[in-house]
Design a protein around this motif. Structure first.
Motif, short mmCIF file in Angstrom:
data_model
loop_
_atom_site.label_atom_id
_atom_site.label_comp_id
_atom_site.label_asym_id
_atom_site.label_seq_id
_atom_site.Cartn_x
_atom_site.Cartn_y
_atom_site.Cartn_z
N PRO A 241 0.82 -1.22 0.00
CA PRO A 241 0.00 0.00 0.00
C PRO A 241 0.86 1.27 0.00
N ARG A 242 2.01 1.20 0.64
CA ARG A 242 2.92 2.34 0.65
C ARG A 242 3.43 2.62 -0.76
N GLY A 243 3.63 1.58 -1.57
CA GLY A 243 4.07 1.76 -2.94
C GLY A 243 3.05 2.54 -3.75
N LYS A 244 1.78 2.22 -3.58
CA LYS A 244 0.73 2.96 -4.27
C LYS A 244 0.73 4.42 -3.84
N GLN A 245 0.89 4.65 -2.56
CA GLN A 245 0.90 6.03 -2.04
C GLN A 245 2.09 6.81 -2.59
N ILE A 246 3.25 6.17 -2.66
CA ILE A 246 4.45 6.83 -3.18
C ILE A 246 4.24 7.26 -4.62
N GLN A 247 3.63 6.38 -5.42
CA GLN A 247 3.49 6.64 -6.85
C GLN A 247 2.29 7.53 -7.19
N THR A 248 1.47 7.84 -6.22
CA THR A 248 0.30 8.69 -6.48
C THR A 248 0.33 9.95 -5.63
N LEU B 218 2.21 15.28 -4.41
CA LEU B 218 2.36 16.31 -3.40
C LEU B 218 3.77 16.91 -3.44
N GLY B 219 4.78 16.04 -3.56
CA GLY B 219 6.16 16.53 -3.69
C GLY B 219 6.33 17.38 -4.93
N ASP B 220 5.70 16.96 -6.02
CA ASP B 220 5.75 17.72 -7.27
C ASP B 220 5.08 19.07 -7.09
N LEU B 221 3.93 19.08 -6.42
CA LEU B 221 3.18 20.32 -6.22
C LEU B 221 3.99 21.34 -5.41
N THR C 239 4.96 13.48 -16.61
CA THR C 239 5.48 12.94 -15.36
C THR C 239 4.63 11.78 -14.86
N ALA C 240 3.33 11.90 -15.03
CA ALA C 240 2.42 10.84 -14.57
C ALA C 240 2.58 9.56 -15.38
N LEU C 241 3.05 9.69 -16.63
CA LEU C 241 3.12 8.53 -17.53
C LEU C 241 4.52 7.96 -17.72
N VAL C 242 5.55 8.81 -17.60
CA VAL C 242 6.88 8.42 -18.07
C VAL C 242 7.46 7.21 -17.34
N TYR D 290 -2.15 13.74 -10.84
CA TYR D 290 -2.63 12.83 -9.79
C TYR D 290 -3.70 11.88 -10.32
N LEU D 291 -4.63 12.41 -11.10
CA LEU D 291 -5.69 11.57 -11.65
C LEU D 291 -5.12 10.48 -12.55
N ILE D 292 -4.16 10.85 -13.40
CA ILE D 292 -3.54 9.86 -14.29
C ILE D 292 -2.72 8.85 -13.50
N ALA D 293 -1.99 9.33 -12.49
CA ALA D 293 -1.18 8.43 -11.67
C ALA D 293 -2.06 7.38 -10.98
N LYS D 294 -3.26 7.79 -10.55
CA LYS D 294 -4.18 6.85 -9.92
C LYS D 294 -4.65 5.79 -10.92
N LEU D 295 -4.77 6.18 -12.18
CA LEU D 295 -5.25 5.25 -13.21
C LEU D 295 -4.18 4.24 -13.62
N VAL D 296 -2.91 4.64 -13.61
CA VAL D 296 -1.86 3.79 -14.17
C VAL D 296 -0.93 3.19 -13.12
#
Length: 224
Positions: free
Chosen positions: A74-81, A86-89, A135-138, A198-204
């Motif tokens: 679950p932490r992996g999902k949080q890191i990638q989303t 948040l860090g990017d923002l 960034t969300a896709l690369v 964020y929306l794209i990161a949640k999808l992929v």
């Protein structure tokens, strides 16, 4: 929120080759700043280099997920989303604020080129929305993200040409000479860009990390 931001920067300590990446980003930032000063703020490329700093945060966070155990948790999902976005923002808003100060100074120092300066800033803000999508896709779909990035940025470069100073530099007809609305647009575009990221990161996020998006030293840790 503050605790999450602290956690992000604590987590970065475990990122792969963090110091090397940090040095690379600092060099890119300095190059961008020099280009910005030389062009008097009338071209977007220097600003673009300066705004690449948030990618350092995202790259180091994603590198912690090279461990299969971390990526599958679950932490992996949080890191990638949420954490990556948040860090990017935070980094984007800091970098954007520095540019806002620069633009305000440049408009006062070079009033004859105010609309050129602000036009370049608006173009940079639009490009950064695309960079957030990239960034969300690369880290998952490397080839697709590269095509998306260059298919949009290359035509912009072509239309603007490569002039950096002068009356013939590129001007957007709808951009006002006053920086107020442009500055507001800059911050809104940052929020929109990270929101879409964020929306794209949640999808992929379930897609495996792409080894092509990693440095050569990291690729051996990834199977795909």
């Amino acid at each position: 929120m503050i605790e999450k931001i602290k956690y992000i920067y604590e987590l970065q300590k475990y990122g792969f080759q963090r110091k090397t990446q940090l040095v690379s980003m600092l060099i890119m930032y300095v190059i961008g700043l020099v280009m910005e000063v030389v062009s008097h703020g009338t071209y977007w490329l220097g600003m673009f280099f300066m705004m690449m700093t948030p990618l350092f945060v995202t790259q180091t966070l994603y590198s912690t997920c090279m461990s299969g155990l971390v990526a599958a948790s679950p932490r992996g999902k949080q890191i990638q989303t949420s954490l990556a976005c948040l860090g990017d923002l935070v980094t984007t808003l800091v970098s954007m604020s520095i540019l806002v100060v620069l633009k305000s100074v440049e408009v006062k120092v070079y009033p004859d080129h105010a609309r050129v300066i602000l036009s370049a800033f608006v173009i940079l803000c639009l490009i950064m929305i695309i960079v957030h999508l990239y960034t969300a896709l690369v880290y998952k779909y490397y080839a697709l993200s590269i095509i998306l990035l260059f298919a949009i940025i290359w035509p912009i470069s072509y239309v603007m040409g490569y002039q950096s100073v002068g009356e013939s530099s590129f001007v957007l007809s709808f951009v006002p000479a006053s920086p107020g609305l442009v500055i507001l647009f800059a911050y809104v575009s940052a929020l929109v860009g990270v929101g879409l990221e964020y929306l794209i990161a949640k999808l992929v996020y379930r897609a495996p990390l792409s080894k092509y998006a990693q440095g050569a030293a990291m690729r051996k840790y990834l199977k795909n």
